[in-house]
Write an enzyme that holds these catalytic residues in place. Structure first.
Site, short mmCIF file in Angstrom:
data_model
loop_
_atom_site.label_atom_id
_atom_site.label_comp_id
_atom_site.label_asym_id
_atom_site.label_seq_id
_atom_site.Cartn_x
_atom_site.Cartn_y
_atom_site.Cartn_z
N SER A 1 0.83 -1.20 0.00
CA SER A 1 0.00 0.00 0.00
C SER A 1 0.87 1.25 0.00
O SER A 1 2.02 1.23 0.42
CB SER A 1 -0.91 0.01 1.23
N HIS A 2 0.30 2.35 -0.47
CA HIS A 2 1.00 3.64 -0.41
C HIS A 2 1.03 4.17 1.02
O HIS A 2 1.81 5.07 1.32
CB HIS A 2 0.30 4.66 -1.32
N SER A 3 0.18 3.62 1.88
CA SER A 3 0.08 4.10 3.25
C SER A 3 0.50 3.01 4.24
O SER A 3 -0.06 1.91 4.23
CB SER A 3 -1.36 4.52 3.56
N ASP B 1 -2.83 -1.64 -3.47
CA ASP B 1 -3.95 -0.71 -3.46
C ASP B 1 -4.12 0.08 -4.76
O ASP B 1 -5.20 0.10 -5.33
CB ASP B 1 -3.86 0.25 -2.26
N SER C 1 0.58 2.14 -9.09
CA SER C 1 2.03 2.09 -8.92
C SER C 1 2.44 1.04 -7.89
O SER C 1 3.55 0.49 -7.95
CB SER C 1 2.58 3.46 -8.53
#
Length: 223
Positions: A9-11, A67, A70
């Site tokens: 995930s980006h987070s 997610d 990228s």
């Protein structure tokens, strides 16, 4: 051993929180978050994803979920860099629902292909239409007494247990019916404390599956 799961995930907070949630459904499965950049900002860290994938593999392989676009690219590059890229699969499914479905499948001992397919199938709307029961199906009616009803953890417990039997099982609430082997479908029924559900089964071990379902409901799913 079981298939490991990596959540890309980006987070970091999203990945960590989802890993914690999925672990409630699959206590014996290695589920690792790989979110955010090393400085705590939003993004995906290739090195972290590679390391998480390597740690998650106990011998049965790994399934990665992501997610956003990228994150998919990062996950795919990480898999390609492994000594044996065939040991890991990047699943194309919704991150949250897919993680839950994959975790339950891995807990049930399914292989990485089946775990990845479970994650991907989580993106397909469940058919909750009422269906006619086969003539040879057995059925029992059960009342839910546990506080949260047939939601996340109880649904996962039921699916994991029913997967051990050679039987097709469905669960019906009112005019809706769900596959007894799908956590998301069972949760979609919205069955609550006090509701009466009808469990149907057919197959060589139908009777044993119904007995076990009754045992779980009567025991409040171990809560």
């Amino acid at each position: 051993m079981s298939v490991g799961i990596v959540l890309v995930s980006h987070s970091a907070k999203l990945a960590e929180g989802l890993a914690e949630l999925a672990a409630q459904m699959a206590p014996d499965v290695t589920i690792l978050p790989a979110g955010g950049l090393s400085d705590g900002s939003i993004g995906t860290d290739y090195d972290e994803v590679v390391a998480a994938t390597q740690r998650a593999d106990s011998g049965d392989g790994v399934v990665l979920l992501y997610d956003l676009g990228s994150a998919q690219m990062t996950a795919e590059l990480a898999v390609e860099s492994l000594a044996d890229p065939s040991a890991a699969i990047v699943a194309d499914g919704p991150l949250v629902e897919g993680a839950i479905a994959a975790a339950v499948a891995a807990q049930a001992g399914q292989d990485r292909k089946a775990v990845a397919e479970a994650a991907a199938a989580a993106g397909v709307p469940e058919d909750l239409a009422l269906a006619e029961a086969p003539d040879d199906a057995a059925e029992i009616e059960l009342e839910l007494h546990n506080e949260v009803g047939l939601h996340a953890r109880p649904a996962a417990v039921l699916v994991r247990t029913l997967s051990k039997f050679d039987a097709e099982v469905t669960v019906r609430l009112g005019d809706q019916e769900a596959d007894g082997h799908s956590v998301l479908a069972l949760m979609s029924l919205g069955a609550r404390q006090g509701d009466r559900i009808r469990v149907r089964a057919r197959g060589p071990q139908a009777s044993a599956a119904l007995d076990k379902a009754k045992e779980l409901v009567d025991g409040n799913f171990g809560e």
